[in-house]
Design a protein around this motif. Structure first.
Motif, PDB file in Angstrom:
ATOM      1  N   LYS A  54      -6.336  29.975  83.744  1.00  0.00           N
ATOM      2  CA  LYS A  54      -5.394  31.102  83.683  1.00  0.00           C
ATOM      3  C   LYS A  54      -4.759  31.223  82.297  1.00  0.00           C
ATOM      4  CE  LYS A  54      -6.015  32.636  87.673  1.00  0.00           C
ATOM      5  NZ  LYS A  54      -6.876  33.830  87.733  1.00  0.00           N
ATOM      6  N   SER A  90      -0.489  36.754  93.377  1.00  0.00           N
ATOM      7  CA  SER A  90      -1.116  35.657  92.641  1.00  0.00           C
ATOM      8  C   SER A  90      -0.213  34.417  92.605  1.00  0.00           C
ATOM      9  CB  SER A  90      -1.467  36.093  91.219  1.00  0.00           C
ATOM     10  OG  SER A  90      -0.312  36.318  90.446  1.00  0.00           O
ATOM     11  N   MET A  91       1.091  34.634  92.541  1.00  0.00           N
ATOM     12  CA  MET A  91       2.005  33.489  92.586  1.00  0.00           C
ATOM     13  C   MET A  91       1.913  32.787  93.934  1.00  0.00           C
ATOM     14  SD  MET A  91       5.408  34.816  90.545  1.00  0.00           S
ATOM     15  CE  MET A  91       6.147  33.166  90.551  1.00  0.00           C
ATOM     16  N   ALA A  94      -1.399  30.871  93.960  1.00  0.00           N
ATOM     17  CA  ALA A  94      -1.345  29.682  93.112  1.00  0.00           C
ATOM     18  C   ALA A  94      -0.540  28.558  93.768  1.00  0.00           C
ATOM     19  CB  ALA A  94      -0.736  30.031  91.762  1.00  0.00           C
ATOM     20  N   ASP A 155      -6.663  35.826  93.403  1.00  0.00           N
ATOM     21  CA  ASP A 155      -6.689  35.401  92.005  1.00  0.00           C
ATOM     22  C   ASP A 155      -5.894  34.120  91.800  1.00  0.00           C
ATOM     23  OD1 ASP A 155      -7.393  35.692  89.286  1.00  0.00           O
ATOM     24  OD2 ASP A 155      -5.438  36.514  88.840  1.00  0.00           O
ATOM     25  N   GLY A 156      -4.747  34.027  92.440  1.00  0.00           N
ATOM     26  CA  GLY A 156      -3.961  32.808  92.311  1.00  0.00           C
ATOM     27  C   GLY A 156      -4.587  31.628  93.024  1.00  0.00           C
ATOM     28  N   GLY A 159      -9.483  32.649  91.860  1.00  0.00           N
ATOM     29  CA  GLY A 159      -9.548  33.275  90.542  1.00  0.00           C
ATOM     30  C   GLY A 159     -10.866  33.905  90.160  1.00  0.00           C
ATOM     31  N   THR A 192      -1.729  39.568  87.339  1.00  0.00           N
ATOM     32  CA  THR A 192      -2.132  38.485  88.234  1.00  0.00           C
ATOM     33  C   THR A 192      -2.229  37.161  87.482  1.00  0.00           C
ATOM     34  OG1 THR A 192      -4.517  38.871  87.919  1.00  0.00           O
ATOM     35  CG2 THR A 192      -3.436  40.078  89.692  1.00  0.00           C
ATOM     36  N   ASN A 193      -2.759  37.221  86.256  1.00  0.00           N
ATOM     37  CA  ASN A 193      -2.837  35.999  85.454  1.00  0.00           C
ATOM     38  C   ASN A 193      -1.450  35.448  85.140  1.00  0.00           C
ATOM     39  OD1 ASN A 193      -5.628  35.861  85.319  1.00  0.00           O
ATOM     40  ND2 ASN A 193      -5.761  37.035  83.436  1.00  0.00           N
ATOM     41  N   GLY A 195       1.349  35.841  86.898  1.00  0.00           N
ATOM     42  CA  GLY A 195       1.949  35.256  88.092  1.00  0.00           C
ATOM     43  C   GLY A 195       1.385  33.885  88.419  1.00  0.00           C
ATOM     44  N   ALA A 196       0.046  33.787  88.392  1.00  0.00           N
ATOM     45  CA  ALA A 196      -0.589  32.502  88.689  1.00  0.00           C
ATOM     46  C   ALA A 196      -0.254  31.458  87.630  1.00  0.00           C
ATOM     47  CB  ALA A 196      -2.107  32.688  88.790  1.00  0.00           C
ATOM     48  N   MET A 199       3.153  29.884  88.057  1.00  0.00           N
ATOM     49  CA  MET A 199       3.203  28.877  89.116  1.00  0.00           C
ATOM     50  C   MET A 199       2.507  27.586  88.682  1.00  0.00           C
ATOM     51  SD  MET A 199       4.346  28.056  92.031  1.00  0.00           S
ATOM     52  CE  MET A 199       4.953  29.658  92.605  1.00  0.00           C
TER      53      MET A 199
END
Length: 259
Positions: A54, A90-91, A94, A155-156, A159, A192-193, A195-196, A199
């Motif tokens: 990420k 995404s968070m 993750a 995504d989280g 991915g 999304t990137n 947020g992940a 985390m």
């Protein structure tokens, strides 16, 4: 930075550049970058591989998004609304990713790829021309909730293929051609990137020094890919998508069965 050889570092940097190019053109750069990280650092935990992925990807995605916004017809407001929902998703994904074993990642990625390949091959005209139907409010709501929330969570959690799924979903739901969908997907993917990554960083699962080196190559690849997609159009994007997906299916299948 983990104790890796210069050869491995060079391999990872080249993979990052190629992933940035692929991600900008069709999305799904993680389908190349994540297996490369798994191959290059087999003894690193899955959470650290995902977190580092990420940290690298957000740089290239941001560069591609800026390039697209300057030259492509992007509805930035809609993209941001989808992106904010995707960030929350995404968070959440993750948060659950820390408990995933790296042993399950390869078969999951392979199944995802097969689904994408089948869809694109069965719909040869998909995304090559803009659908003339109206983009209604229910479609925008569906894009925000289902595309943003659902794909953001994926995504989280895993991915790989997120950008590709975003391109396909945005093309189907909002009647975009593949170039416009790729441009919109980059903005969503940045969210999304982010947020992940937030985390993973909170959990201490990012190899920052390695990510910083790889991110430079990912950025260069992403900006070159975005320019090529804008210049060559939807047919070029679709062709690259099929080649990338089928090549990676073959590679992952070989790794799975030979391992």
């Amino acid at each position: 930075m983990p104790d890796i050889s210069l050869t491995t570092l060079l391999f990872l940097c080249l993979a990052a550049a190629a992933a940035g190019w692929i991600d900008a053109v069709v999305g799904g750069g993680g389908l190349l970058l994540l297996p490369a990280l798994l191959l290059g650092m087999p003894h690193v935990s899955a959470a650290h591989v995902l977190g580092t992925n990420k940290a690298v990807a957000i740089v290239g995605t941001s560069g591609a998004a800026i390039t697209y916004v300057r030259k492509a017809p992007v509805q930035v407001g809609t993209a941001v609304r989808i992106g904010l929902t995707a960030l929350a998703g995404s968070m959440a994904g993750a948060f659950f990713a820390a408990g995933i074993s790296s042993a399950v990642l390869r078969p999951v990625i392979m199944v995802v790829l097969l689904g994408v390949a089948a869809f694109v091959m069965l719909r040869p005209s998909f995304g090559t021309t803009r659908d003339r139907g109206p983009v209604t409010r229910p479609r925008i709501i569906a894009a925000v909730v289902l595309v943003g929330g659902g794909i953001g969570f994926y995504d989280g959690l895993f991915g790989p293929g997120t950008g590709t799924f975003l391109v396909l979903a945005l093309t189907a739901v909002l009647h975009l051609d593949l170039v416009a969908a790729s441009a919109t997907a980059k903005i969503v993917n940045v969210c999304t990137n982010a947020g992940a990554l937030a985390m993973f960083a909170y959990q201490g699962s990012v190899l920052w020094q390695l990510a910083a080196v790889m991110a430079l190559f990912n950025l260069a690849g992403g900006m070159i890919g975005a320019r090529m997609a804008l210049t060559r159009g939807a047919e070029f994007v679709r062709g690259v998508l099929l080649v990338v997906v089928l090549s990676l299916v073959a590679k992952l299948a070989f790794d799975q069965w030979s391992g």
